[in-house]
Enzyme design. Sequence first.
Site, short mmCIF file in Angstrom:
data_model
loop_
_atom_site.label_atom_id
_atom_site.label_comp_id
_atom_site.label_asym_id
_atom_site.label_seq_id
_atom_site.Cartn_x
_atom_site.Cartn_y
_atom_site.Cartn_z
CG ASP A 1 -2.18 0.80 1.04
OD1 ASP A 1 -2.32 1.45 -0.01
OD2 ASP A 1 -3.03 0.79 1.94
CG HIS B 1 -9.04 -0.74 -4.10
ND1 HIS B 1 -10.10 0.01 -3.63
CD2 HIS B 1 -7.94 -0.29 -3.40
CE1 HIS B 1 -9.67 0.86 -2.71
NE2 HIS B 1 -8.37 0.70 -2.55
#
Length: 479
Positions: A201, A335
């Site tokens: 991330d 996403h």
Amino acid sequence: MTNLPPPTVVPPADPKNVQGDITIGFAKRLETAIFFIVDDVDSFRKQLALLVPKITTADQVANDKDSIKKHKQSGGTDLLKISGLNIAFSQSGLTKLGITDDLGDAAFKEGQFTDAQNLGDKGSTSGGVFTPDWIPTFRSAVHGIIIIAGDSQTTIDERVAETTQIIHLAPKNGSCHQVLRLDGAVRPGDQKGHEHFGFLDGISNPAIEKIDVNPFPGQETVRQGIILLGRNGDPTTRPAWALDGSFLAFRYLFQLVPEFNDFLLHNAIPGLTPEEGAEFLGARLFGRWKSGAPLDLAPLKDDPVLAADPQRNNNFRYNFPEDPQTQDRCPFAAHVRKTNPRFDLEGLNPPASTEARRIVRRGIPFGPELSAQEQQQNTTLQGRGLLFRCYQSDITNGFQFVQHSWANNTAFPPQKPETPGFDAIIGQAADPTSRTITGADPKAQTTALPLPIEWVVPKGGEYFFSPSIPALKSTFGKV
Ligand code: HEM
């Protein structure tokens, strides 16, 4: 309300005036969020004035990151003792402090509790009133959040103790009291930087004009006013004191990791070993491999070297000649494609800009690693997830729009041959069993894959305003 003078006479943003988590982002291994309620307004304002010199500015964070870089370059392998402290207030916090100016953001003003149903959070309605399935703390007013980041638990503990003492956080003297403390930590070992589903991330954030002066290839630069209030690009007229503040959207997101892993294995993309098929499906749902390599550049196989190269790992736009109309490389509802569609909007006729929708993300995982028992039973037994935070100058345009109008909107990105479906990770449906996504299997792109449960479960959150240092001195603190 005193309105801002025309932008031409506002001096350029000074990093010494901006709280450091906004524009640069703390260097951190651990991070603690303390949510508080103000009890004694006069005393709180007095103590806050004493805390302001301790608040970490963007200038300090930039220096800290520079020190870390130099330390590493000179062969240092240990962690430098570095910490960060920021503070932000909700609308109810501003009201409590007697600050009556309207900051001009409808979502902030109403608070996230009121927004929960619109965001798609689950809950129940009684007497026409919707109550989200959140933990009790976030179902009542929270006046503010103190964020403390550090390299170690010792550093965090020291900073928490110092802050508690200065601000008179109850039980000591009590200008305010803590209603909740949440502790986040970077995951251990090779999972450093990865969220709990295992995906790297913090790769893609927009660069901010004249602040991030050397953006990486593919990293878009947004005008300062997309993140900072009162700057060029901020769509709204604000009170003068709001200059260089930013809205913080906080979300307490739980992740059902064993259930997610089990789903991937049971729906593995065919033609590969079960493990490879599961890995590929996970990558298709995110739009990046666990390593961080983007599917748009590495559509069939992970490429850890590409993933680790900031000159390449964000340099894509979903505009390979065939890609805008097919899901060969990346599902439309993956996403990262849902939350930053790049050419999917820029390629429309007429082109649509994504600039106003950009947010800077500063989350950190919370909760333990998976236990053997959880892995065996494919069931979550201990809470874990993401303390999600993002900054923007306008919540209605930023976080709220991305969650409500992109992630939860099955027809987004628009004008595609197949209905994309929900953001596979964070998309929320009124009926969670109705969640589907097309393009999960590149060889069967029109087939809708049911996503039987929501693996990301919001348990609370709030919208806050993170004031500039001058505003903290002039409008919030009082000596
Ligand atoms: C537990 C929940 C979440 C998880 C596990 C998660 C995970 C990730 C991962 C692994 C990435 C790719 C790495 C990167 O580009 O930095 C990413 C990117 C991103 N996420 Fe999330 N995320 C979550 C929640 C959210 C929420 C609530 C939003 C906003 C509504 C959001 C917005 C974004 C954006 C804007 C990007 C960057 C996309 C790009 O620029 O390509 N995420 N997320």
